[in-house]
Write a protein that holds these residues in place. Structure first.
Motif, PDB file in Angstrom:
ATOM      1  N   SER A   1       0.844  -1.190   0.000  1.00 37.78           N
ATOM      2  CA  SER A   1       0.000   0.000   0.000  1.00 37.78           C
ATOM      3  C   SER A   1       0.879   1.239   0.000  1.00 37.78           C
ATOM      4  O   SER A   1       2.028   1.205   0.434  1.00 37.78           O
ATOM      5  CB  SER A   1      -0.894   0.006   1.244  1.00 37.78           C
ATOM      6  OG  SER A   1      -1.520   1.269   1.412  1.00 37.78           O
ATOM      7  N   ILE A   2       0.328   2.352  -0.488  1.00 33.56           N
ATOM      8  CA  ILE A   2       1.108   3.586  -0.456  1.00 33.56           C
ATOM      9  C   ILE A   2       1.135   4.187   0.945  1.00 33.56           C
ATOM     10  O   ILE A   2       1.949   5.073   1.224  1.00 33.56           O
ATOM     11  CB  ILE A   2       0.587   4.631  -1.461  1.00 33.56           C
ATOM     12  CG1 ILE A   2      -0.750   5.207  -1.017  1.00 33.56           C
ATOM     13  CG2 ILE A   2       0.493   4.057  -2.851  1.00 33.56           C
ATOM     14  CD1 ILE A   2      -1.168   6.431  -1.797  1.00 33.56           C
ATOM     15  N   TYR A   3       0.254   3.702   1.841  1.00 34.98           N
ATOM     16  CA  TYR A   3       0.243   4.219   3.205  1.00 34.98           C
ATOM     17  C   TYR A   3       1.384   3.596   4.012  1.00 34.98           C
ATOM     18  O   TYR A   3       1.633   2.393   3.925  1.00 34.98           O
ATOM     19  CB  TYR A   3      -1.091   3.937   3.880  1.00 34.98           C
ATOM     20  CG  TYR A   3      -2.242   4.689   3.273  1.00 34.98           C
ATOM     21  CD1 TYR A   3      -2.519   5.995   3.658  1.00 34.98           C
ATOM     22  CD2 TYR A   3      -3.033   4.111   2.296  1.00 34.98           C
ATOM     23  CE1 TYR A   3      -3.562   6.704   3.091  1.00 34.98           C
ATOM     24  CE2 TYR A   3      -4.078   4.807   1.714  1.00 34.98           C
ATOM     25  CZ  TYR A   3      -4.336   6.103   2.120  1.00 34.98           C
ATOM     26  OH  TYR A   3      -5.370   6.805   1.544  1.00 34.98           O
ATOM     27  N   PHE A   4       2.038   4.410   4.827  1.00 33.81           N
ATOM     28  CA  PHE A   4       3.149   3.907   5.621  1.00 33.81           C
ATOM     29  C   PHE A   4       2.682   2.877   6.640  1.00 33.81           C
ATOM     30  O   PHE A   4       3.350   1.880   6.878  1.00 33.81           O
ATOM     31  CB  PHE A   4       3.855   5.066   6.345  1.00 33.81           C
ATOM     32  CG  PHE A   4       4.638   5.954   5.439  1.00 33.81           C
ATOM     33  CD1 PHE A   4       5.787   5.507   4.819  1.00 33.81           C
ATOM     34  CD2 PHE A   4       4.226   7.258   5.197  1.00 33.81           C
ATOM     35  CE1 PHE A   4       6.524   6.330   3.982  1.00 33.81           C
ATOM     36  CE2 PHE A   4       4.947   8.094   4.366  1.00 33.81           C
ATOM     37  CZ  PHE A   4       6.094   7.626   3.756  1.00 33.81           C
ATOM     38  N   GLN A   5       1.534   3.145   7.270  1.00 35.63           N
ATOM     39  CA  GLN A   5       1.013   2.249   8.293  1.00 35.63           C
ATOM     40  C   GLN A   5      -0.510   2.199   8.178  1.00 35.63           C
ATOM     41  O   GLN A   5      -1.138   3.162   7.734  1.00 35.63           O
ATOM     42  CB  GLN A   5       1.402   2.733   9.700  1.00 35.63           C
ATOM     43  CG  GLN A   5       2.872   2.583  10.047  1.00 35.63           C
ATOM     44  CD  GLN A   5       3.281   1.134  10.242  1.00 35.63           C
ATOM     45  OE1 GLN A   5       2.450   0.256  10.394  1.00 35.63           O
ATOM     46  NE2 GLN A   5       4.592   0.882  10.231  1.00 35.63           N
ATOM     47  N   PRO A   6      -1.123   1.089   8.623  1.00 36.97           N
ATOM     48  CA  PRO A   6      -2.587   1.024   8.634  1.00 36.97           C
ATOM     49  C   PRO A   6      -3.158   1.936   9.711  1.00 36.97           C
ATOM     50  O   PRO A   6      -2.437   2.438  10.581  1.00 36.97           O
ATOM     51  CB  PRO A   6      -2.864  -0.447   8.942  1.00 36.97           C
ATOM     52  CG  PRO A   6      -1.649  -0.918   9.670  1.00 36.97           C
ATOM     53  CD  PRO A   6      -0.490  -0.159   9.074  1.00 36.97           C
ATOM     54  N   ALA A   7      -4.458   2.135   9.660  1.00 41.02           N
ATOM     55  CA  ALA A   7      -5.110   3.039  10.610  1.00 41.02           C
ATOM     56  C   ALA A   7      -4.935   2.574  12.050  1.00 41.02           C
ATOM     57  O   ALA A   7      -4.912   3.390  12.975  1.00 41.02           O
ATOM     58  CB  ALA A   7      -6.595   3.163  10.267  1.00 41.02           C
ATOM     59  N   SER A   8      -4.797   1.258  12.255  1.00 42.92           N
ATOM     60  CA  SER A   8      -4.662   0.736  13.618  1.00 42.92           C
ATOM     61  C   SER A   8      -3.347   1.147  14.275  1.00 42.92           C
ATOM     62  O   SER A   8      -3.196   1.021  15.493  1.00 42.92           O
ATOM     63  CB  SER A   8      -4.762  -0.794  13.595  1.00 42.92           C
ATOM     64  OG  SER A   8      -3.782  -1.348  12.734  1.00 42.92           O
ATOM     65  N   PHE A   9      -2.397   1.632  13.487  1.00 42.60           N
ATOM     66  CA  PHE A   9      -1.118   2.079  14.043  1.00 42.60           C
ATOM     67  C   PHE A   9      -1.289   3.351  14.866  1.00 42.60           C
ATOM     68  O   PHE A   9      -0.547   3.593  15.820  1.00 42.60           O
ATOM     69  CB  PHE A   9      -0.131   2.324  12.899  1.00 42.60           C
ATOM     70  CG  PHE A   9       1.184   2.940  13.318  1.00 42.60           C
ATOM     71  CD1 PHE A   9       2.199   2.157  13.816  1.00 42.60           C
ATOM     72  CD2 PHE A   9       1.394   4.310  13.195  1.00 42.60           C
ATOM     73  CE1 PHE A   9       3.412   2.721  14.196  1.00 42.60           C
ATOM     74  CE2 PHE A   9       2.589   4.884  13.569  1.00 42.60           C
ATOM     75  CZ  PHE A   9       3.606   4.085  14.075  1.00 42.60           C
ATOM     76  N   TYR A  10      -2.276   4.167  14.511  1.00 44.74           N
ATOM     77  CA  TYR A  10      -2.475   5.469  15.153  1.00 44.74           C
ATOM     78  C   TYR A  10      -3.553   5.386  16.231  1.00 44.74           C
ATOM     79  O   TYR A  10      -4.343   4.444  16.266  1.00 44.74           O
ATOM     80  CB  TYR A  10      -2.870   6.522  14.113  1.00 44.74           C
ATOM     81  CG  TYR A  10      -1.936   6.591  12.929  1.00 44.74           C
ATOM     82  CD1 TYR A  10      -0.768   7.336  12.981  1.00 44.74           C
ATOM     83  CD2 TYR A  10      -2.215   5.891  11.748  1.00 44.74           C
ATOM     84  CE1 TYR A  10       0.093   7.394  11.896  1.00 44.74           C
ATOM     85  CE2 TYR A  10      -1.361   5.944  10.657  1.00 44.74           C
ATOM     86  CZ  TYR A  10      -0.206   6.694  10.737  1.00 44.74           C
ATOM     87  OH  TYR A  10       0.645   6.750   9.664  1.00 44.74           O
ATOM     88  N   ILE A  11      -3.569   6.391  17.111  1.00 42.59           N
ATOM     89  CA  ILE A  11      -4.626   6.498  18.105  1.00 42.59           C
ATOM     90  C   ILE A  11      -5.461   7.727  17.787  1.00 42.59           C
ATOM     91  O   ILE A  11      -4.967   8.682  17.184  1.00 42.59           O
ATOM     92  CB  ILE A  11      -4.055   6.586  19.543  1.00 42.59           C
ATOM     93  CG1 ILE A  11      -3.204   7.855  19.713  1.00 42.59           C
ATOM     94  CG2 ILE A  11      -3.237   5.353  19.877  1.00 42.59           C
ATOM     95  CD1 ILE A  11      -2.700   8.037  21.131  1.00 42.59           C
ATOM     96  N   PRO A  12      -6.747   7.746  18.169  1.00 42.52           N
ATOM     97  CA  PRO A  12      -7.589   8.913  17.896  1.00 42.52           C
ATOM     98  C   PRO A  12      -7.032  10.154  18.590  1.00 42.52           C
ATOM     99  O   PRO A  12      -6.536  10.064  19.726  1.00 42.52           O
ATOM    100  CB  PRO A  12      -8.950   8.512  18.475  1.00 42.52           C
ATOM    101  CG  PRO A  12      -8.929   7.017  18.514  1.00 42.52           C
ATOM    102  CD  PRO A  12      -7.501   6.640  18.790  1.00 42.52           C
TER     103      PRO A  12
END
Length: 651
Positions: free
Chosen positions: A242-253
């Motif tokens: 994917s072009i994204y460095f990390q999936p959404a689960s890598f980040y916190i709200p």
């Protein structure tokens, strides 16, 4: 409680006086009993009118009144507390109805699905990418379930429906302005050195941090018809990512960042920092929200330039012009190129040449006419020496691209739904759409409010060798004009520089105090068969010496990625120590005679007889050697000997 204290203060002196009188009467009565005959009743001591009986009654009365008053006060207090408790319960029970008017019945929540830890979760449409932001904090979560059937008509359509005050932390130890490669590299560097760090990335794009190179390279060669939706691509070696460095689960709200025990990285999408208060260590967003910080990184990148003749041409021309930079630009250009007959790329640099080759692939499939025009004599004319630029131009033509060199645009008009490009030499080009790939303008919008210096020669924020602009403020990526301890002041607009400078800025934000000594590289591919990597100052106006050899099947970008396992070749770089080149005692060589076929080779760029730049033409995974040569800064009598370090003559 206060009333009880005031009553006691008034009654206490009387109580103490009565107690003293009572004790005196007891002693007096005891003495009297010793003298009175035995037939006198002992009870007379406490019940008779003499001997202090009246005072004892008063004492008992006062103590009783005190306890009675305390009891009445306690009863009224408990009764009042019960009433206030009931009112509070009623108020809390009414909250779900109010939340339902602010939050949609089914808010987009990408975090739970992302628990599968697959990169596929990171590539929805731009709208869902803001999903981490509207997610409610954990306490109100049950309320949102209760409110599901309630009204949801008030919020406007879109992702950002929750009030900003619920999403944006008021303070963050590390604030990163910009959501590109430099910011992401800095965030990972900060967390590596400070595992409990709380990092907030603020970006005006609707997407999580992603890599830009595939937007003009591999994505265009994908056979997946839904590539604009998935944003996944196959590298030249066939591996998918994917072009994204990390999936959404890598980040916190973002709203959970302040309360996160172990810290984390949060991304606030769709928000722009419009003002910076350096003395107050705070910034203001475009919705007037303020965020204070301890350390701040500016990694705002740049904005694609446009030709003034296009800007002055009017709205009709602008609607048919693409300035290529972001994911939305890729999606838009992909759609446009499938529904028109002719497209013209203006610009002969890295981006223009890559897009020309990518779109040229569709010339046969969709009958699309692809035109590339530029003011130079050949492709990549500002970077490559003339002989190699001419060879590259012929290579681009074989990809199905019509090349118009030495083209200076005089005017652009729209007639009969067609764009007419009038050149200064009288040539006229008709096309359906224009892609302007004429460079990047560093984004320095915060310079005025922050009081930061902008370099007058190179543009960008002027920083020192540690990438620091002012106390507690660092700059990285395209927007940084930094001091290179080997090559002087520079500004670089490439992926690897964004990675390296972002990483260094993150280290220095956590107290490393390291100078920028690493020579970042950049690369470009003209399809899967021709590619090059470069480092240092590569300017065609400098004297060059090229050493070439016959290419083999493994001397292609495709073969290079098969070996390294990644399409982003800078990711495979290491800091291996290269062998120092040995200067030969032979006289300085004459200019190398070039053949018509430049399969693979090394081009040295010289300034004052010292190598300041190197291009590895279809030579891959040799960048540490090139970096070592530039770092040493020595004169070399025979560059043919130096070229042998790259093993270009090996089969």
């Amino acid at each position: 409680m206060l009333k009880c204290r005031s009553v006691w203060k008034k009654l206490a002196p009387l109580a103490r006086a009565s107690s003293s009188v009572c004790r005196q009467n007891v002693r007096r009565t005891g003495l009297t009993n010793g003298r009175i005959p035995a037939h006198v009743p002992a009870a007379h001591m406490s019940t008779g009118p003499a001997g202090g009986g009246r005072e004892n009654q008063l004492y008992i009365l006062l103590v009783g009144a005190t306890f009675l008053g305390g009891g009445v006060y306690a009863y009224r207090t408990v009764k009042g507390d019960q009433q206030r408790y009931q009112e509070r319960i009623e108020e809390i029970s009414s909250r779900p109805h109010r939340v339902a008017k602010q939050v949609p019945a089914a808010p987009i929540q990408s975090e739970p699905p992302a628990a599968e830890a697959t990169e596929k979760e990171t590539v929805p449409e731009p709208e869902p990418e803001a999903a981490p932001s509207p997610e409610e904090p954990s306490p109100p979560a049950p309320d949102t379930k209760v409110a599901a059937p309630s009204e949801t008509t008030e919020p406007p359509p879109g992702v950002d429906v929750v009030p900003a005050s619920l999403k944006v932390p008021s303070h963050t130890p590390y604030l990163l302005i910009g959501g590109g490669t430099a910011s992401f590299a800095a965030a990972r560097s900060i967390r590596a050195r400070d595992p409990g760090a709380k990092v907030l990335i603020v970006t005006d794009e609707p997407d999580l941090p992603y890599m830009r190179p595939p937007l003009s390279k591999e994505l265009w060669f994908s056979d997946d018809p839904s590539v604009t939706e998935t944003l996944r691509f196959k590298q030249w070696n066939g591996k998918e990512r994917s072009i994204y460095f990390q999936p959404a689960s890598f980040y916190i709200p973002p709203e959970e960042l302040e309360s996160a025990e172990n810290g984390g990285v949060a991304v606030l999408t769709g928000k722009k920092v419009v003002h910076m208060d350096v003395r107050g260590n705070k910034v203001k967003l475009d919705d007037d929200t303020e965020i204070s910080y301890d350390k701040c990184l500016i990694a705002t990148g740049g904005m694609p330039r446009n030709l003034q003749v296009i800007e002055r041409a009017g709205e009709e021309v602008m609607k048919k012009t693409t300035l290529f930079r972001k994911i939305e630009d890729f999606k838009s250009l992909d759609k446009v190129s499938r529904n028109i007959n002719s497209i013209t790329i203006i610009g002969g640099g890295f981006l223009g040449s890559e897009l020309a080759c990518a779109l040229g692939r569709r010339s046969n499939e969709f009958g699309l006419e692809v035109i590339q025009m530029y003011p130079e004599k050949g492709n990549m004319g500002k970077v490559l020496p003339e002989y190699l630029s001419n060879w590259t131009t012929e290579k681009v033509k074989t990809e199905g691209v019509k090349v118009i060199s030495e083209a200076l645009v005089k005017s652009v008009t729209c007639k009969d739904d067609k764009l007419e490009i009038q050149l200064k030499d009288g040539r006229l080009v008709k096309t359906d759409h224009i892609v302007a790939a004429v460079g990047l303008e560093p984004n320095v919008d915060l310079a005025k409010s922050a009081g930061l210096e902008v370099d007058s020669d190179f543009g960008g924020y002027r920083v020192n060798a540690e990438l620091q602009a002012r106390s507690n403020i660092w700059v990285a990526g395209d927007a940084a004009c930094f001091y290179d301890i080997r090559l002087g002041r520079r500004r670089v607009e490439h992926h690897d520089h964004a990675v390296v400078s972002g990483r260094l800025a993150g280290e220095n934000m956590t107290g490393a105090n390291k100078p920028y000594w690493h020579q970042s590289m950049f690369w470009s591919d003209l399809g899967p068969d021709v590619g090059y990597e470069a480092i240092g100052i590569v300017d065609s106006s400098l004297p060059t010496v090229g050493v070439f050899a016959k290419a083999t099947a493994k001397d292609t970008p495709k073969a290079a990625t098969e070996k390294s396992g990644t399409g982003i070749r800078s990711e495979s770089e290491t800091e291996d120590t290269a062998t120092s080149p040995v200067a030969s005692s032979t006289p300085a060589p004459a200019m190398v005679q070039h053949k018509d076929d430049y399969g693979k080779g090394v081009i040295f760029y010289l300034r004052d007889k010292v190598v300041v730049g190197i291009i590895l033409w279809n030579v891959f995974n040799r960048m540490p050697i090139a970096r070592k040569i530039i770092k040493d800064g020595e004169e070399h009598a025979d560059l043919n000997e130096v070229a042998k370090l790259f093993n270009i003559h090996e089969d």
